[in-house]
Write an enzyme that holds these catalytic residues in place. Sequence first.
Site, PDB file in Angstrom:
ATOM      1  N   TYR A  53       0.847  -1.187   0.000  1.00 47.36           N
ATOM      2  CA  TYR A  53       0.000   0.000   0.000  1.00 47.36           C
ATOM      3  C   TYR A  53       0.889   1.245   0.000  1.00 47.36           C
ATOM      4  CZ  TYR A  53      -4.048  -2.929   1.248  1.00 47.36           C
ATOM      5  OH  TYR A  53      -5.040  -3.876   1.261  1.00 47.36           O
ATOM      6  N   GLY A  54       0.756   2.031  -1.048  1.00 44.47           N
ATOM      7  CA  GLY A  54       1.597   3.210  -1.171  1.00 44.47           C
ATOM      8  C   GLY A  54       3.066   2.865  -1.254  1.00 44.47           C
TER       9      GLY A  54
END
Length: 327
Positions: A53-54
């Site tokens: 995530y990210g």
Amino acid sequence: MEQRHLGRTGLRVSRLGLGTLTWGRDTGEEAAADLLKAFWEAGGTLVDTADVYGSGEAEYLLGRLVGALVPRQDLVIATKAGSVPDPVRRADGSRGHLLAALDASLARLGTDHVDLWLVHAFDPLTPLEETLQALDLAVASGRARYAGVAGFSGWQLAKAATWQLAAPGTRTRLAGAQLEYSLLQRGVEREVLPAALDLGVGLLPSSPLGRGVLTGKYRDGTPPDSRGASELMAGFVDPYLDDDAARIVDAVATAANGLAVTPLQVALAWLRDRPGVTAPIVGARTSAQLSEALSVEPLSLPEEICQALDDVSAPVHRYPDHDWSTL
């Protein structure tokens, strides 16, 4: 917020989880801090993230906030490993990769353990027993308290959970499984959910609002500030903007009008109280979105409304699931 046991384990989590998919990408530190504090103050404990995530920024951001903003002991932190940004090999379930990824996650999160560690995807190129051994080693070493999987099909989940149960005391039983589940996506009910119920694995639904479509915000077009209007996320939302989805969204809106609540509250309450579901993961991007999701806590849908929503959204299951004896 009510707490529930995750599967047949002693781990208790809030019956709504906070997702961090957009943290470090679309959600900055100030907004993330507001979300986490509001969630914690409402009694929420389960915070879900992943190493991808990210590109790691979501874990890093969560790690900066935990302790400084919310006591670590008040949270159940779940993270995932195994999904890799490789167009050829989308998942790496090798023991080496998973354990190295866990160590990197712990460093970003600034903690010596995660409460729940999930294999993010099934890797057909790695023997399943090798993948699962990484879970055993993580729990045995104290780096993870509980373990599970994400994105596994029914047979994959059943095989993994059965393997872990075959040697009690030496292997870590699977506590939870994360998959997409909502009124617009009930495919897990065909095989995944029955397997989870039978084997004592708690379900943690992702995209519980049908990628935002069940809120009703796309009924009159695509809002300019929505994911559907984003070049990056439009393809994520498009599959749920067809005529079948529109019919289900209309039914949710009708139910909401009758109960004097919002479509989001109806859709989330329906899923939260489904058999086998422990905690839907809500990926709120704003404090207003999270506040509306948290307001679902006291809401229980009348049986007749649940049945109406079941009927309008019922997936088509034919052979071998269909009961042909009734024909």
